[in-house]
Design an enzyme around this catalytic site. Structure first.
Site, mmCIF file in Angstrom:
data_model
loop_
_atom_site.group_PDB
_atom_site.id
_atom_site.type_symbol
_atom_site.label_atom_id
_atom_site.label_comp_id
_atom_site.label_asym_id
_atom_site.label_seq_id
_atom_site.Cartn_x
_atom_site.Cartn_y
_atom_site.Cartn_z
ATOM 1 N N VAL A 1 6.364 8.105 -9.349
ATOM 2 C CA VAL A 1 5.117 8.160 -8.595
ATOM 3 C C VAL A 1 5.433 8.820 -7.266
ATOM 4 O O VAL A 1 6.484 8.535 -6.665
ATOM 5 C CB VAL A 1 4.547 6.744 -8.366
ATOM 6 C CG1 VAL A 1 3.356 6.777 -7.439
ATOM 7 C CG2 VAL A 1 4.171 6.100 -9.708
ATOM 8 N N CYS A 2 4.546 9.714 -6.829
ATOM 9 C CA CYS A 2 4.685 10.326 -5.507
ATOM 10 C C CYS A 2 6.044 11.049 -5.409
ATOM 11 O O CYS A 2 6.462 11.703 -6.365
ATOM 12 C CB CYS A 2 4.485 9.241 -4.441
ATOM 13 S SG CYS A 2 4.315 9.813 -2.744
ATOM 14 N N THR A 3 6.728 10.917 -4.303
ATOM 15 C CA THR A 3 7.994 11.637 -4.126
ATOM 16 C C THR A 3 9.148 11.032 -4.930
ATOM 17 O O THR A 3 10.273 11.541 -4.849
ATOM 18 C CB THR A 3 8.385 11.687 -2.632
ATOM 19 O OG1 THR A 3 8.403 10.348 -2.120
ATOM 20 C CG2 THR A 3 7.399 12.516 -1.831
ATOM 21 N N SER B 1 1.346 12.210 -9.228
ATOM 22 C CA SER B 1 1.201 12.788 -7.901
ATOM 23 C C SER B 1 1.235 11.642 -6.878
ATOM 24 O O SER B 1 2.196 10.876 -6.881
ATOM 25 C CB SER B 1 -0.108 13.577 -7.932
ATOM 26 O OG SER B 1 -0.195 14.425 -6.832
#
Lengths: 184, 184
Positions: B82-84, B135
């Site tokens: 998730v995310c970075t 993202s």
């Protein structure tokens, strides 16, 4: 946790503290464990957020917890709940005569514990003075962004939503889940 | 935490375990502290979810952590970020030749760490075989629901979204945030 993550986007502005009656490690119904501080009358908070979930059901007669909430409510800037957390604000008498909402899947159960509350069946969240109550956990994320907007300005709320890539519902009255509010 | 809450709606089906390199209490950049188990080679997981956030930046050269991810990836059913968090999968070489995405506000930074990854700039999440990358954190909630749908059936995903009152985006290609992907 979803609503907390929104406030967490501004660690310089919001210092997040998890508290519980006895302090120490607390497991959520889902399993993950968080570290909490023991709540005391001396420690005052600007914002109190009462989470919902399974755990609220066994706390509705917890006089110590309800008294702590009532005591914080005297001085805090915002007293808020997410999901079934509203039942504890209601049991503490804090919502009497006020407009409030809660999770649509548990609405009647929560409402029965606050007969003098003006429960709003169709609302993403409800703001009544210092009292903010959200519906499900995702509605709590929308409410958290609205609170950030009220406290830090609308740009700050937009920025937090962008970073989370969250499709933010800015309208407190948007609520398709009111239709889906069938009791379990 | 948002994506975890979705899996947490089915505690009988998903046992959630938080792990870290050394175990013990870990604070997020936002402040709240969670209790983790020390990750080991012996403990195998069906699904591994790598979270994003500030903390990923100092782990990109952590050989022990990257090796643990690569080792779990040999046997797990789904390896996700998730995310970075995607930067750690990329640094572990797990995304080479695969399609993947990451937070649009940190896209170029993450992509630079995975030159052999087919980075998808416009996507809510990307599924490539056993590898699922989302993202921002809210996109991770959508991805978690899609995973629940794939594992337990679409009704289970719909039910979880209803309980959370989450306006679920079911289309992995829906992504207005791709436009907002300006680097900080």
């Amino acid at each position: 946790m979803g609503p907390l993550e929104m406030f967490g986007m501004y660690p310089q502005r919001f210092r997040l503290t998890l508290v519980s009656e006895a302090g120490g490690t607390i497991a959520s119904a889902q399993g993950p464990r968080v570290v909490t501080e023991r709540c005391s009358q001396e420690q005052r908070f600007d914002i109190v957020l009462v989470p919902g979930g399974e755990g609220t059901r066994r706390e509705i007669d917890n006089a110590t917890l309800l008294q702590w909430l009532a005591d914080q409510a005297r001085t805090c800037r915002m007293m808020t709940s997410v999901c079934t957390g509203a039942v504890l604000l209601a049991r503490a008498g804090l919502l009497d005569g006020r407009r409030a909402t809660t999770n649509k899947r548990a609405f009647d159960w929560v409402a029965a514990h606050g007969p003098r509350v003006q429960w709003v069946r169709k609302a993403r969240w409800v703001e009544d003075g210092r009292f903010w109550t959200a519906s499900g956990v995702s509605a709590g994320m929308d409410m958290a962004l609205a609170m950030i907007g009220a406290l830090l300005g609308p740009e700050a709320a937009e920025e937090a939503a962008l970073w989370a890539e969250y499709d933010w519902h800015r309208d407190a009255e948007w609520d398709p889940f009111a239709m889906a509010g069938i009791e379990d």
